[in-house]
Design a protein around this motif. Sequence first.
Motif, PDB file in Angstrom:
ATOM      1  N   TYR A 183      39.100  33.116  55.050  1.00  0.00           N
ATOM      2  CA  TYR A 183      38.697  32.935  53.658  1.00  0.00           C
ATOM      3  C   TYR A 183      38.469  34.296  53.027  1.00  0.00           C
ATOM      4  O   TYR A 183      37.785  35.146  53.599  1.00  0.00           O
ATOM      5  CB  TYR A 183      37.423  32.088  53.600  1.00  0.00           C
ATOM      6  N   THR A 184      39.052  34.509  51.864  1.00  0.00           N
ATOM      7  CA  THR A 184      38.937  35.792  51.189  1.00  0.00           C
ATOM      8  C   THR A 184      38.992  35.566  49.686  1.00  0.00           C
ATOM      9  O   THR A 184      39.061  34.429  49.228  1.00  0.00           O
ATOM     10  CB  THR A 184      40.068  36.741  51.645  1.00  0.00           C
ATOM     11  N   SER A 185      38.989  36.626  48.938  1.00  0.00           N
ATOM     12  CA  SER A 185      39.156  36.510  47.489  1.00  0.00           C
ATOM     13  C   SER A 185      40.133  37.586  47.031  1.00  0.00           C
ATOM     14  O   SER A 185      40.187  38.681  47.599  1.00  0.00           O
ATOM     15  CB  SER A 185      37.821  36.645  46.767  1.00  0.00           C
ATOM     16  N   VAL A 186      40.904  37.257  46.017  1.00  0.00           N
ATOM     17  CA  VAL A 186      41.888  38.180  45.459  1.00  0.00           C
ATOM     18  C   VAL A 186      41.685  38.254  43.952  1.00  0.00           C
ATOM     19  O   VAL A 186      41.266  37.279  43.331  1.00  0.00           O
ATOM     20  CB  VAL A 186      43.335  37.735  45.787  1.00  0.00           C
ATOM     21  N   PRO A 187      41.981  39.400  43.352  1.00  0.00           N
ATOM     22  CA  PRO A 187      41.815  39.503  41.903  1.00  0.00           C
ATOM     23  C   PRO A 187      42.953  38.791  41.159  1.00  0.00           C
ATOM     24  O   PRO A 187      44.103  38.851  41.570  1.00  0.00           O
ATOM     25  CB  PRO A 187      41.846  41.011  41.646  1.00  0.00           C
ATOM     26  N   ASP A 188      42.598  38.108  40.063  1.00  0.00           N
ATOM     27  CA  ASP A 188      43.624  37.497  39.229  1.00  0.00           C
ATOM     28  C   ASP A 188      44.072  38.504  38.164  1.00  0.00           C
ATOM     29  O   ASP A 188      43.683  39.669  38.196  1.00  0.00           O
ATOM     30  CB  ASP A 188      43.134  36.178  38.610  1.00  0.00           C
ATOM     31  N   GLY A 225      41.277  40.460  36.524  1.00  0.00           N
ATOM     32  CA  GLY A 225      40.379  41.227  37.360  1.00  0.00           C
ATOM     33  C   GLY A 225      39.251  40.416  37.979  1.00  0.00           C
ATOM     34  O   GLY A 225      38.401  40.962  38.673  1.00  0.00           O
ATOM     35  N   ASN A 226      39.233  39.101  37.753  1.00  0.00           N
ATOM     36  CA  ASN A 226      38.215  38.233  38.345  1.00  0.00           C
ATOM     37  C   ASN A 226      38.594  37.906  39.779  1.00  0.00           C
ATOM     38  O   ASN A 226      39.772  37.716  40.088  1.00  0.00           O
ATOM     39  CB  ASN A 226      38.085  36.937  37.540  1.00  0.00           C
ATOM     40  N   GLU A 227      37.599  37.832  40.639  1.00  0.00           N
ATOM     41  CA  GLU A 227      37.841  37.494  42.039  1.00  0.00           C
ATOM     42  C   GLU A 227      38.026  35.983  42.182  1.00  0.00           C
ATOM     43  O   GLU A 227      37.177  35.208  41.757  1.00  0.00           O
ATOM     44  CB  GLU A 227      36.684  37.956  42.919  1.00  0.00           C
ATOM     45  N   VAL A 228      39.148  35.588  42.757  1.00  0.00           N
ATOM     46  CA  VAL A 228      39.464  34.176  42.962  1.00  0.00           C
ATOM     47  C   VAL A 228      39.432  33.893  44.470  1.00  0.00           C
ATOM     48  O   VAL A 228      40.188  34.511  45.229  1.00  0.00           O
ATOM     49  CB  VAL A 228      40.862  33.837  42.389  1.00  0.00           C
ATOM     50  N   PRO A 229      38.566  32.975  44.927  1.00  0.00           N
ATOM     51  CA  PRO A 229      38.517  32.664  46.366  1.00  0.00           C
ATOM     52  C   PRO A 229      39.780  31.932  46.816  1.00  0.00           C
ATOM     53  O   PRO A 229      40.301  31.069  46.110  1.00  0.00           O
ATOM     54  CB  PRO A 229      37.286  31.777  46.503  1.00  0.00           C
ATOM     55  N   THR A 230      40.262  32.306  47.995  1.00  0.00           N
ATOM     56  CA  THR A 230      41.475  31.702  48.530  1.00  0.00           C
ATOM     57  C   THR A 230      41.542  31.903  50.043  1.00  0.00           C
ATOM     58  O   THR A 230      40.757  32.653  50.609  1.00  0.00           O
ATOM     59  CB  THR A 230      42.730  32.308  47.866  1.00  0.00           C
TER      60      THR A 230
END
Length: 105
Positions: free
Chosen positions: A15-20, A23-28
């Motif tokens: 489980y991690t998060s990436v920027p959209d 610039g918001n962090e989106v969990p994925t």
Amino acid sequence: MRAGLMDRRISIEHYTSVPDEYGNEVPTWAEMANVWASVQQETGREFIQASAITPERRVVFRIRWMDGITTAHRIIYDSRQHDIHEVRELGRREGIELHTTATGA
């Protein structure tokens, strides 16, 4: 561990998060490794949950030793998500046994 018994490919995800694009962090979930494994189906069982019968499919995956795998990870096998409930060391870091429950349909 015998390589001949490991005849299935599984994907281990974390489980991690990436920027959209804003610039918001989106969990994925992201793939950590794609490895060969042996797959052992355990007997299925059904239990009553919220007045509905829910089937539970338990699967044990055996892979070569890989450091850092915990119950926070998940496995994708045969297009189905498997939540890891227990991680057992086999031998002296020869392999890992991952006890999982399949989720979803």
